[in-house]
Design a protein around this motif. Structure first.
Motif, PDB file in Angstrom:
ATOM      1  N   GLU A   1       0.732  -1.234  -0.577  1.00  0.00           N
ATOM      2  CA  GLU A   1      -0.216   0.164   0.563  1.00  0.00           C
ATOM      3  C   GLU A   1       1.128   1.060  -0.197  1.00  0.00           C
ATOM      4  O   GLU A   1       2.154   0.967  -0.114  1.00  0.00           O
ATOM      5  CB  GLU A   1      -1.069  -0.288   1.220  1.00  0.00           C
ATOM      6  CG  GLU A   1      -0.504  -0.323   2.090  1.00  0.00           C
ATOM      7  CD  GLU A   1       0.265   0.846   3.543  1.00  0.00           C
ATOM      8  OE1 GLU A   1      -0.594   1.739   3.689  1.00  0.00           O
ATOM      9  OE2 GLU A   1       1.390   0.236   3.445  1.00  0.00           O
ATOM     10  N   GLU A   2      -0.339   2.478  -0.355  1.00  0.00           N
ATOM     11  CA  GLU A   2       0.938   3.401  -0.516  1.00  0.00           C
ATOM     12  C   GLU A   2       2.112   3.818   0.502  1.00  0.00           C
ATOM     13  O   GLU A   2       3.105   4.469   0.315  1.00  0.00           O
ATOM     14  CB  GLU A   2      -0.072   5.001  -0.379  1.00  0.00           C
ATOM     15  CG  GLU A   2       0.785   6.298  -0.473  1.00  0.00           C
ATOM     16  CD  GLU A   2      -0.029   7.294  -0.095  1.00  0.00           C
ATOM     17  OE1 GLU A   2      -0.173   8.430  -0.975  1.00  0.00           O
ATOM     18  OE2 GLU A   2      -1.230   7.164  -0.780  1.00  0.00           O
ATOM     19  N   GLY A   3       1.835   3.271   2.389  1.00  0.00           N
ATOM     20  CA  GLY A   3       2.749   4.187   2.904  1.00  0.00           C
ATOM     21  C   GLY A   3       4.208   2.990   3.354  1.00  0.00           C
ATOM     22  O   GLY A   3       5.365   3.773   3.086  1.00  0.00           O
ATOM     23  N   GLU A   4       3.502   2.013   2.135  1.00  0.00           N
ATOM     24  CA  GLU A   4       4.526   0.831   2.205  1.00  0.00           C
ATOM     25  C   GLU A   4       6.091   1.595   0.897  1.00  0.00           C
ATOM     26  O   GLU A   4       6.630   1.390   1.077  1.00  0.00           O
ATOM     27  CB  GLU A   4       4.490  -0.119   2.106  1.00  0.00           C
ATOM     28  CG  GLU A   4       3.671  -0.990   3.349  1.00  0.00           C
ATOM     29  CD  GLU A   4       3.787  -3.040   3.858  1.00  0.00           C
ATOM     30  OE1 GLU A   4       3.671  -3.300   4.024  1.00  0.00           O
ATOM     31  OE2 GLU A   4       3.641  -3.144   2.402  1.00  0.00           O
ATOM     32  N   THR A   5       5.214   1.788   0.341  1.00  0.00           N
ATOM     33  CA  THR A   5       5.695   2.833  -0.935  1.00  0.00           C
ATOM     34  C   THR A   5       6.340   3.570  -1.410  1.00  0.00           C
ATOM     35  O   THR A   5       7.824   4.253  -1.006  1.00  0.00           O
ATOM     36  CB  THR A   5       4.789   3.154  -1.892  1.00  0.00           C
ATOM     37  OG1 THR A   5       3.996   1.756  -2.618  1.00  0.00           O
ATOM     38  CG2 THR A   5       5.166   3.518  -3.184  1.00  0.00           C
TER      39      THR A   5
ATOM     40  N   ILE B   1      11.288  -1.669  -9.001  1.00  0.00           N
ATOM     41  CA  ILE B   1      11.432  -1.885 -10.408  1.00  0.00           C
ATOM     42  C   ILE B   1       9.416  -1.084 -10.497  1.00  0.00           C
ATOM     43  O   ILE B   1       9.254  -1.342  -8.701  1.00  0.00           O
ATOM     44  CB  ILE B   1      10.258  -3.385 -10.133  1.00  0.00           C
ATOM     45  CG1 ILE B   1      11.778  -4.102 -11.368  1.00  0.00           C
ATOM     46  CG2 ILE B   1       9.688  -3.205 -11.676  1.00  0.00           C
ATOM     47  CD1 ILE B   1      11.462  -5.437 -10.920  1.00  0.00           C
ATOM     48  N   LYS B   2       8.890  -0.316 -11.008  1.00  0.00           N
ATOM     49  CA  LYS B   2       7.748   0.209 -10.496  1.00  0.00           C
ATOM     50  C   LYS B   2       6.147   0.574 -12.168  1.00  0.00           C
ATOM     51  O   LYS B   2       7.244   0.778 -12.781  1.00  0.00           O
ATOM     52  CB  LYS B   2       8.302   1.704 -10.233  1.00  0.00           C
ATOM     53  CG  LYS B   2       6.828   2.661  -9.791  1.00  0.00           C
ATOM     54  CD  LYS B   2       6.380   2.089  -8.213  1.00  0.00           C
ATOM     55  CE  LYS B   2       5.246   2.777  -7.683  1.00  0.00           C
ATOM     56  NZ  LYS B   2       3.555   2.941  -8.506  1.00  0.00           N
ATOM     57  N   THR B   3       5.598  -0.134 -11.282  1.00  0.00           N
ATOM     58  CA  THR B   3       4.495  -0.212 -12.531  1.00  0.00           C
ATOM     59  C   THR B   3       4.186   1.284 -13.154  1.00  0.00           C
ATOM     60  O   THR B   3       4.050   2.252 -11.928  1.00  0.00           O
ATOM     61  CB  THR B   3       2.887  -0.259 -12.391  1.00  0.00           C
ATOM     62  OG1 THR B   3       2.735  -0.276 -11.754  1.00  0.00           O
ATOM     63  CG2 THR B   3       3.512  -2.299 -12.148  1.00  0.00           C
ATOM     64  N   VAL B   4       4.337   2.133 -14.294  1.00  0.00           N
ATOM     65  CA  VAL B   4       3.861   2.960 -15.257  1.00  0.00           C
ATOM     66  C   VAL B   4       2.589   3.569 -16.165  1.00  0.00           C
ATOM     67  O   VAL B   4       2.271   4.278 -15.612  1.00  0.00           O
ATOM     68  CB  VAL B   4       5.602   3.715 -16.189  1.00  0.00           C
ATOM     69  CG1 VAL B   4       4.911   5.198 -16.496  1.00  0.00           C
ATOM     70  CG2 VAL B   4       6.820   2.885 -15.430  1.00  0.00           C
TER      71      VAL B   4
ATOM     72  N   SER C   1      -1.470   2.061 -11.978  1.00  0.00           N
ATOM     73  CA  SER C   1      -1.089   1.957 -10.618  1.00  0.00           C
ATOM     74  C   SER C   1      -1.110   0.909  -9.813  1.00  0.00           C
ATOM     75  O   SER C   1      -1.402   0.003 -10.250  1.00  0.00           O
ATOM     76  CB  SER C   1      -2.515   2.653  -9.636  1.00  0.00           C
ATOM     77  OG  SER C   1      -2.030   2.956  -8.360  1.00  0.00           O
ATOM     78  N   GLY C   2       0.453   0.775  -9.063  1.00  0.00           N
ATOM     79  CA  GLY C   2       1.171  -0.428  -8.675  1.00  0.00           C
ATOM     80  C   GLY C   2       2.167  -0.450  -8.059  1.00  0.00           C
ATOM     81  O   GLY C   2       2.560   1.135  -7.536  1.00  0.00           O
ATOM     82  N   PRO C   3       2.269  -1.312  -7.398  1.00  0.00           N
ATOM     83  CA  PRO C   3       3.688  -1.235  -6.286  1.00  0.00           C
ATOM     84  C   PRO C   3       5.017  -0.927  -6.490  1.00  0.00           C
ATOM     85  O   PRO C   3       5.215  -0.751  -7.636  1.00  0.00           O
ATOM     86  CB  PRO C   3       3.850  -2.679  -5.814  1.00  0.00           C
ATOM     87  CG  PRO C   3       3.198  -3.852  -6.962  1.00  0.00           C
ATOM     88  CD  PRO C   3       2.413  -2.676  -7.399  1.00  0.00           C
ATOM     89  N   LEU C   4       5.756  -0.658  -4.966  1.00  0.00           N
ATOM     90  CA  LEU C   4       7.440  -0.520  -5.797  1.00  0.00           C
ATOM     91  C   LEU C   4       8.125  -2.047  -5.263  1.00  0.00           C
ATOM     92  O   LEU C   4       7.663  -2.741  -4.341  1.00  0.00           O
ATOM     93  CB  LEU C   4       8.069   1.042  -4.506  1.00  0.00           C
ATOM     94  CG  LEU C   4       9.596   0.838  -4.882  1.00  0.00           C
ATOM     95  CD1 LEU C   4       9.673   0.723  -6.166  1.00  0.00           C
ATOM     96  CD2 LEU C   4       9.186   2.147  -3.823  1.00  0.00           C
TER      97      LEU C   4
END
Length: 346
Positions: free
Chosen positions: A260-264, A277-280, A283-286
């Motif tokens: 979730e956003e806090g962990e990202t 790696i990050k989705t472009v 929306s997705g995780p780091l």
């Protein structure tokens, strides 16, 4: 006049150590607290990071207890020294990766060293006979006293009347009759005593915050040790074990995927240390990749898995961006993995 006696209390942040310290303060003894930072006990760490836990209280319970009791607290970093306790416990592990008896011996030993260096007279702990299967049993308490070097200068106020009198009791520094005879796993006597003393707020009655007793965390640390021949670890390693979804698709590397956003946001701070790696395109995780000799094929597989946990998991293609430390970011288009193999999930 008799010399004023001083005691150092092991403060975990839980109710037991709070009450044990209060019992000695009630007898007019000068008490200061000590808390050892191992890296495995970090109150509020995951609560502070994860957005769903935003409403939970975020505090260092040891500091809070010391404030409530009106005593000084010494926080001592033992991360490096503590490694041998975790890696090579003389008395073994509990149900998970918790070396509870060795841990208690080590903590009391360090407290005894501090006591002697600072001119204090005895040690206070919140132990209760029969409360925990490894470190708090009638036959393990003498082992702790002997192997730590504290001998009979360790006072356990909550169960003192179940144990032989210690030096402070025999010498009259404290009144044994004002100590207690608690035993067993029930916390009702402690909660009743807290109410008697007007203590209305406290951390979970069981106290403690050791991640090494947690089933999921223990599985992750076992995996970490299994893939590092020297089993060495840094503080960052054990902090990251608490964050994200951990996936090991191949033996030489694992993925740490934010949930979730806090962990990202937290993992953003590690992008210079790990391949990320990050989705472009959605929306997705780091994701961080932890390992050695990671190939382009490994990165592609990791990108596919990252896409699987993104909003684009049902799409035929997802655009991702990745970077190797010290290099520019690169874009890659992948098809999301339908479902990761169960044996990959830690």
């Amino acid at each position: 006049m008799a010399q004023p006696r001083k005691a150092v209390a092991l403060i975990s942040g839980g109710l037991d150590s709070m009450l044990a310290t209060k019992a000695i303060l009630e007898q007019g003894i000068h008490v200061e607290g000590i808390n050892f930072f191992t890296g495995f006990c970090v109150e509020g760490h995951t609560h502070a990071i994860r957005r769903p836990n935003a409403d939970k209280v975020k505090r260092n319970n040891s500091l809070w207890v010391a404030e409530q009791l009106g005593i000084k607290l010494h926080i001592i970093d033992i991360v490096e020294e503590y490694k041998q306790v975790v890696l090579n416990p003389k008395h073994g592990y509990g149900a998970q990766m918790n070396p509870c008896l060795d841990c208690k011996i080590f903590m009391v030993k360090k407290a005894h060293e501090w006591m002697e260096q600072n001119g204090f007279d005895f040690i206070i702990t919140g132990e209760v006979a029969g409360q925990r299967p490894m470190s708090q049993r009638m036959f393990t308490m003498p082992i702790i006293a002997q192997e730590s070097g504290a001998e009979d200068r360790i006072v356990r106020p909550l169960c003192a009347q179940k144990l032989p009198a210690t030096l402070p009791e025999r010498e009259g520094w404290i009144d044994r009759d004002k100590l207690f005879a608690f035993s067993g796993r029930s916390r009702k006597p402690q909660m009743a005593l807290a109410q008697q003393w007007g203590i209305e707020e406290y951390a979970q009655p069981a106290g403690g915050c050791c991640f090494l007793t947690d089933v999921n965390y223990s599985a992750k640390i076992k995996d970490l040790f299994a893939h590092r021949p020297n089993r060495d670890y840094e503080l960052d390693d054990i902090m990251l074990l608490k964050i994200g979804r951990h996936v090991r698709p191949r033996p030489h590397f694992k993925m740490i995927i934010s949930r979730e956003e806090g962990e990202t946001n937290f993992l953003e701070g590690y992008k210079k240390q790990f391949i990320w790696i990050k989705t472009v395109s959605c929306s997705g995780p780091l994701t961080l990749l932890d390992g050695q000799h990671i190939t382009e094929d490994d990165i592609r597989l990791a990108a596919q898995l990252t896409a699987r946990y993104s909003q684009g998991k049902h799409l035929s293609e997802v655009l991702c961006r990745y970077a190797i430390p010290g290099q520019d970011a690169v874009e890659i288009t992948v098809s999301p993995v339908i479902e990761p193999l169960a044996e990959w999930l830690l």
